[in-house]
Every structure is written in structure tokens, then in C-alpha cells.
Design a protein around this motif. Structure first.
Motif, PDB file in Angstrom:
ATOM      1  N   ALA A 435       0.830  -1.209   0.000  1.00 25.51           N
ATOM      2  CA  ALA A 435       0.000   0.000   0.000  1.00 25.51           C
ATOM      3  C   ALA A 435       0.859   1.251   0.000  1.00 25.51           C
ATOM      4  CB  ALA A 435      -0.939  -0.010   1.203  1.00 25.51           C
ATOM      5  N   GLY A 438       1.797   2.678  -3.200  1.00 26.18           N
ATOM      6  CA  GLY A 438       0.715   3.252  -4.001  1.00 26.18           C
ATOM      7  C   GLY A 438      -0.134   2.213  -4.705  1.00 26.18           C
ATOM      8  N   LYS A 439      -0.073   0.965  -4.240  1.00 23.89           N
ATOM      9  CA  LYS A 439      -0.826  -0.109  -4.880  1.00 23.89           C
ATOM     10  C   LYS A 439      -2.142  -0.357  -4.145  1.00 23.89           C
ATOM     11  CE  LYS A 439       3.469  -2.296  -6.382  1.00 23.89           C
ATOM     12  NZ  LYS A 439       4.409  -3.421  -6.185  1.00 23.89           N
ATOM     13  N   THR A 440      -3.146  -0.756  -4.915  1.00 23.36           N
ATOM     14  CA  THR A 440      -4.429  -1.154  -4.342  1.00 23.36           C
ATOM     15  C   THR A 440      -4.392  -2.663  -4.108  1.00 23.36           C
ATOM     16  OG1 THR A 440      -5.598   0.610  -5.502  1.00 23.36           O
ATOM     17  CG2 THR A 440      -6.921  -1.231  -4.708  1.00 23.36           C
ATOM     18  N   GLN A 457      -2.003  -1.686  -9.614  1.00 23.00           N
ATOM     19  CA  GLN A 457      -1.603  -0.279  -9.726  1.00 23.00           C
ATOM     20  C   GLN A 457      -1.890   0.243 -11.125  1.00 23.00           C
ATOM     21  OE1 GLN A 457       2.641   0.635  -9.195  1.00 23.00           O
ATOM     22  NE2 GLN A 457       2.041   2.289  -7.803  1.00 23.00           N
ATOM     23  N   ASP A 484      -7.848   9.138  -5.175  1.00 23.20           N
ATOM     24  CA  ASP A 484      -7.155   8.055  -4.484  1.00 23.20           C
ATOM     25  C   ASP A 484      -6.809   8.436  -3.050  1.00 23.20           C
ATOM     26  OD1 ASP A 484      -7.259   6.406  -6.652  1.00 23.20           O
ATOM     27  OD2 ASP A 484      -5.266   6.899  -7.390  1.00 23.20           O
ATOM     28  N   THR A 488      -1.520   6.213  -2.063  1.00 22.98           N
ATOM     29  CA  THR A 488      -1.467   6.027  -3.516  1.00 22.98           C
ATOM     30  C   THR A 488      -1.161   7.343  -4.222  1.00 22.98           C
ATOM     31  OG1 THR A 488      -3.067   4.220  -3.404  1.00 22.98           O
ATOM     32  CG2 THR A 488      -2.769   5.275  -5.545  1.00 22.98           C
TER      33      THR A 488
END
Length: 634
Positions: A435, A438-440, A457, A484, A488
Motif C-alpha cells: 500500500a 501506491g498499490k491497491t 496499480q 485516491d 497512492t
């Protein structure tokens, strides 16, 4: 001003320019004959020839001037030239008056010719607009028909080398399409079944069957033509001011001419002929022809230049505004990023087969149209994994998916849905580090705990970083607005290099942020995808939409980047700034020439022919300077 339509091609305008030039040259020949006859003593016949030269050479401009005066109820520069020529004849300067008409006619013809150059981009676009198509009939045969006769749902055949006749979709066949007519990009794009097609683009390699989805009058290609035509007809604030100024200025010149006819006779003991002659010269040299031509040719050329590069302006006002911008706000998804998330990491529980977990994960997501679900299914396909089909799936809005398998129930979704404690325990809380990048992160859980996670991402556009650097090098502040979360947003902002960012920014909050930026910087541009960013695009000084063939982008923005290429944004800024420099050069030069000629006339060092040459020569020079906007901007 002249605009081009399908019924009025460029050739019509070219012929009008040629006729003006022929008339001007013919009047010049007659003037030469009249001068020779006058030298040989046949003065009355030479005057008759001068009058004929007046009528032939001055007809086009006189007609234009009289029509405009009647229409606008305001005198104009053409009328000043008519008055000057008539005045020259009255005081016996027939040759000078005829030369005035000759040079004025030559200048007018050259103005018409050079101004037509700025319409070339529209003319070339119109030539690419298909007028016929191969219609497939019910018996399987094909018939060539006019595109105007087609209706939505018509099935068409497009052969290799032919232009796509209307907007539509491919029914069958695979081919490469040259999209340069739409977006300026010369590299062909592969198109398959169900892919969208645009009129005016070229089918390069294979025969395809397509269905028509829009009337021929509403194709994207036609909208581009209409948009650029409107941009060429819409005048910038500077041009509008100059044209309003013309009426008042002409009245001032006429008043000055009347004073010049009498005052020098009494103050400086000039004879009446000299006073009248100098008044006529003043009428010529004080006319604002060059000033009137300082802006419009440059604007038309800049609009055409932008169209050639896939940057569409809705009017001269928007082109002018770009040069004043101090900051740019960017939407993230679909603007700085591709808007299509991809799976960056897929981690499974120890002892679990990765392909089995991925098949289950993709199977549960297979009925969803959510971008994240599509990304997971695409990831499975890339790895040769077939999604599990024997599932009973239940969507839980706002949380995730519940699915029944042969081995029990599974949950797929956010930490709150699958269990935050289980998420923290999984792989030493690896989700936190993902996270922070910046990743979901999406989790899949069964009765024993977390089975697997997928970290997705949205990827940056390949040109995003260079585009932001280019704008910053031009002295512009860059701000990213995104819905976002903070982590992120921070990761993307650092990667792309914007000056600042605002996270968790909903569409209505983007408008608030735009208004705040406008308070801070005065003028701000907004770049978005033209759909959910419409309110922000409308709020900004200049709204720039990522086009890529969307009708919404053409409707909502002031400027459209047809290729979705952010680097073209800096090109548009440079184009606008260069246009403003050229306009300032033209205005300064034209005012300087008028001032010098007025002073020279009062000092009696410039005669009527030389005054005409200086006056009309300066007009041609500012037009040619404006046409430099047709050149590529470095």
C-alpha cells in the motif's frame, strides 16, 4: 472572414484571389499606357485611361468597403483608400491616385492569397472526408452509395487502402488502421472485431465488415472539421478590440485630414494644392491596414498548426488564454495514468498452489465489470490460467464478492471485509508495504484465513514524466488532483514529479481546489479526461481534455489533445506564446510605420506613391510574419 464548408472548397477562394490579382495587374498596364500617352501630349485621353484603371483595380476593394460600411454602419480602411483616390483625382493628381489604387489592389490580392494559406489544414481535412461507401446488401452483394444515404446499422465493406467512410465498429476481420487524420499519429493501430472505427482513417492491410453507429453528419471527423472551422471564425479578445477600435480610428483620421486641408495653409503658408495633397497622403499613411492585419492571420495559422499536430482549439480566445496560464491541475486516472490498473504482485499462502488460487480469484471476479476485476482476469489469462467456473457468486456492494465453492465459502475484497487481523497476520503484514508503494490491495480469504492477495496499480502514461518536466521548464506549476487515498496519491505524485497533489478529491471537490488555485495563480489550466472532470474543466481558465476520439471531450473542453499525448500540451503552450510574441511584434511594427509615415508626410519628405508603398508594404509584412505560425514549433 472566410470559412470553408463542403460546398465551398479552397479553390473557390483561390480563384477570388486570382481575379483580384489579374484586375490589379490589368490596371497597372493601363496606368503605364496612360502615363506614356500623357508624356506625348494626349492628356485628356490619358485621364480617361486613369479613370478606367481606377474602376478596374479598385472595384473589388471598393465593393468590399461599401458593403462592410452598409452592414456595420461604420467607415473602414477600404473607404479611406477610396476617398484618397477620389481626392487625388479632384486635385489633378490622376497618376498618383491611379498608382494608389494599383498598389492597394495588388496588396489586397496578396492579402487574400496569404490569408488563404491558413485554411489549408481544413481543406486537406475535407479532402480526406469520404463521400462514398460499399454497402453490403441482404443477398451478400456490394453496392457503392453516398455516405449521406446511409443510416445507423448499415453494414459496410471496407477494402484495403480505402478510407473508413463513417464512424462504426468492426463486425468481422482484422486490419491495421492509419489514425493520423484523427490524432496526427502516423503509427498504424491494429483493430479487431468490436473495435471502434472513425471516418477519414485509412484501412491499410485487410478487408473488414463494419456496422455504422453514427450519422455521417455527426462523425468524429466531421466534428473535428466543424470545431476547427469555428475556431477560425471565433475572434480572440485582442482581435475584437482592434476591430472595435477601427471605426473610431477611421473617424479620427478623417477629422485629421479635414484639419490638414486647411490648418497648414494658414499656419505655415502652404499653398492650397500642397495642403490638399498632404491631406490625401495623410489619409493613406494613417490608415490602420497593418494594425488590422496584426492578429487574425497569426491566429488562423496557429489554429491550423495545432490541428495538424492533433491539438484542437475551440477558438482564438482559448489559444490566447494558454499563453497566460501560470499553473496546471491534472486529473490522475486516465490523464497522468493510463486508467487501466494492472496486477503488479500476486502473493499466495504458503503451501497453496499459485495457479489454483489464481483460478479461484479470477473465477470469482469473472462476472464483474470493475476495472480491478478485469485486471485480475487479464493477469490470469496472461499466465495461462483458466478462471474457475463452478462458483455461486454473490456481489456485496461496497465491500467485495462472496463465492460458494466445492470446498466452502470464500470472500474477496478489502481488509474490513475479509478481516483486518487476518490481513495483518498474512506474510508479515506485507499488505502495508504494498500500500505504501501506491498499490491497491485485494484479498481472498477462506475458512483458514487469507489465501492470496493481488496488488494492483494504475500505470503512468509513458510520456507523463517528460510532459510534467516540460511544463515546469516553461515556468508552470503542476498540481495533481485525485480521488485516491493519501498513500497512492503520494506514490504517483512522486513518480510523475508534480509540484503538489491533493488526495481523496471527489469531482465536486476538484472545483473547490480549482477555485483556490485561481486565487493563488490568477490563471490555471485543467487537464482531464472530459467525462467526470467536466465541472473542473469548465471552472478553469482553460479546460484541456484528453481526446482519443471521445465526443464528450470535444464537447466539454476548450482545447482537446486528440492523441492523449501529454507532450502536446507543452507544444500548445509554446504555440500560444509564440503567437502572442508575433502579435506584439506586428502591433508595434504597424504603429511605428504609421507614426513615421505621418511625420514624414508633415515634413513633406514622402509623396503619395511612396506613402502607399510604405503603408501597404507594412500590411503585407505583418501578414507574412503572422503566417510564420504555420511552421513547426521547436
Amino acid at each position: 472572414m472566410t470559412t470553408l464548408t463542403k460546398e465551398q472548397p479552397e479553390q473557390t477562394i483561390d480563384w477570388s484571389a486570382r481575379l483580384e490579382l489579374i484586375a490589379a495587374i490589368l490596371s497597372g498596364i493601363i496606368i503605364l499606357a496612360a502615363w506614356i500617352l500623357g508624356k506625348n501630349g494626349t492628356e485628356s485621353f490619358s485621364i480617361t485611361l486613369y479613370i478606367i484603371a481606377f474602376l478596374i483595380g479598385g472595384y473589388a476593394k471598393a465593393k468590399e468597403g461599401i458593403e462592410e460600411t452598409i452592414k456595420n454602419k461604420e467607415l473602414n480602411v477600404e473607404m479611406l483608400m477610396i476617398f484618397a483616390a477620389i481626392g487625388s483625382g479632384i486635385i489633378g493628381y490622376w497618376a498618383e491616385g491611379a498608382i494608389l489604387i494599383f498598389i492597394f489592389a495588388i496588396s489586397g490580392a496578396l492579402e487574400t492569397y496569404t490569408l488563404n494559406k491558413s485554411h489549408n489544414e481544413i481543406s486537406s481535412l475535407m479532402e480526406l472526408q469520404p463521400e462514398e461507401a460499399w454497402l453490403l446488401l441482404e443477398d451478400g452483394s456490394e453496392k457503392k452509395v453516398s455516405t449521406d444515404s446511409l443510416s445507423i446499422g448499415s453494414i459496410l465493406l471496407v477494402k484495403p487502402g480505402e478510407r473508413i467512410p463513417v464512424d462504426g465498429e468492426i463486425l468481422s476481420g482484422v486490419t491495421s488502421i492509419d489514425m493520423s487524420a484523427i490524432n496526427g499519429e502516423s503509427i498504424p493501430v491494429t483493430k479487431r472485431e468490436n473495435d471502434e472505427l472513425f471516418a477519414g482513417t485509412v484501412n491499410i492491410s485487410g478487408a473488414i465488415r463494419m456496422t455504422m453507429t453514427k450519422p455521417s453528419s455527426e462523425t468524429l471527423f466531421q466534428k473535428i472539421i466543424t470545431m476547427v472551422q469555428n475556431a477560425q471564425s471565433e475572434k480572440s479578445p485582442s482581435q475584437q478590440f482592434i476591430e472595435r477600435f477601427e471605426g473610431s480610428y477611421v473617424k479620427i483620421v478623417l477629422a485629421a485630414v479635414v484639419i490638414m486641408m486647411f490648418l497648414p495653409h494658414f499656419l505655415f503658408n502652404w499653398d492650397w494644392t500642397t495642403s490638399f495633397y498632404r491631406a490625401i497622403v495623410l489619409l493613406v499613411v494613417a490608415s490602420p491596414c497593418a494594425l488590422m492585419a496584426s492578429i487574425m492571420p497569426a491566429t488562423l495559422a496557429a489554429v491550423s498548426n495545432g490541428a495538424r499536430k492533433g491539438v484542437l482549439f475551440k477558438g482564438g480566445i482559448h489559444l490566447e488564454h494558454l499563453s497566460t496560464l501560470q499553473a496546471f491541475a491534472f486529473d490522475k486516472t486516465g490523464t497522468l495514468t493510463n486508467g487501466k490498473p494492472i496486477v503488479m504482485d500476486f502473493i499466495v499462502r504458503e503451501g497453496t498452489d499459485m495457479k489454483e488460487a489464481l483460478a479461484l480469484f479470477a473465477g470469482a471476479e469473472s462476472l464483474s465489470n470493475h476495472p480491478l476485476a478485469k485486471a485480475i482476469i487479464h493477469y490470469a489469462t496472461e499466465h495461462g490460467v483458466e478462471p474457475e467456473r463452478n462458483l455461486h457468486i454473490e456481489d456485496v456492494p461496497g465491500f467485495g464478492i462472496k463465492a460458494e465453492t466445492d470446498h466452502g465459502e470464500i470472500l474477496i475484497g478489502k481488509p474490513k471485509f475479509v478481516g483486518e487481523e487476518l490481513v495483518e497476520e498474512f506474510q508479515d503484514n506485507v499488505a502495508v508495504s504494498l500500500a505504501n508503494e501506491g498499490k491497491t490491495v485485494i484479498f481472498m480469504r477462506d475458512e483458514q484465513g487469507i489465501v492470496a492477495l493481488a496488488a494492483l496499480q494504475d500505470t503512468l502514461r509513458k510520456e507523463a514524466i517528460s510532459a510534467i518536466k516540460s511544463l515546469q521548464s516553461l515556468g508552470l506549476r503542476t498540481v495533481m488532483l485525485t480521488g485516491d487515498n493519501e498513500k497512492t496519491a503520494h506514490a504517483i505524485a512522486n513518480e510523475v514529479g508534480v509540484d503538489s497533489y491533493v488526495a481523496e478529491c471527489l469531482p465536486e471537490e476538484k472545483v473547490v481546489q480549482l477555485k483556490q488555485l485561481l486565487k493563488e495563480h490568477g490563471t490555471v489550466g485543467m487537464v482531464g479526461d472530459g467525462i467526470n472532470d467536466a465541472p473542473a474543466l469548465a471552472t478553469a481558465t482553460s479546460g484541456i481534455a484528453m481526446g482519443e476520439g471521445t465526443d464528450v471531450a470535444l464537447e466539454t473542453a476548450d482545447v482537446v489533445l486528440m492523441q492523449n499525448d501529454l507532450n502536446r500540451l507543452s507544444y500548445a503552450i509554446k504555440l500560444s506564446r509564440k503567437m502572442q510574441r508575433i502579435v506584439k511584434q506586428n502591433v508595434f511594427f504597424s504603429i511605428a510605420v504609421i507614426s513615421i509615415l505621418i511625420i514624414a508626410n508633415f515634413m513633406q519628405v514622402v509623396d503619395l506613391p511612396l506613402g502607399v508603398i510604405g503603408h501597404e508594404g507594412s500590411t503585407i509584412l505583418v501578414i507574412l510574419n503572422g503566417l510564420r505560425m504555420l511552421n513547426k514549433i521547436e
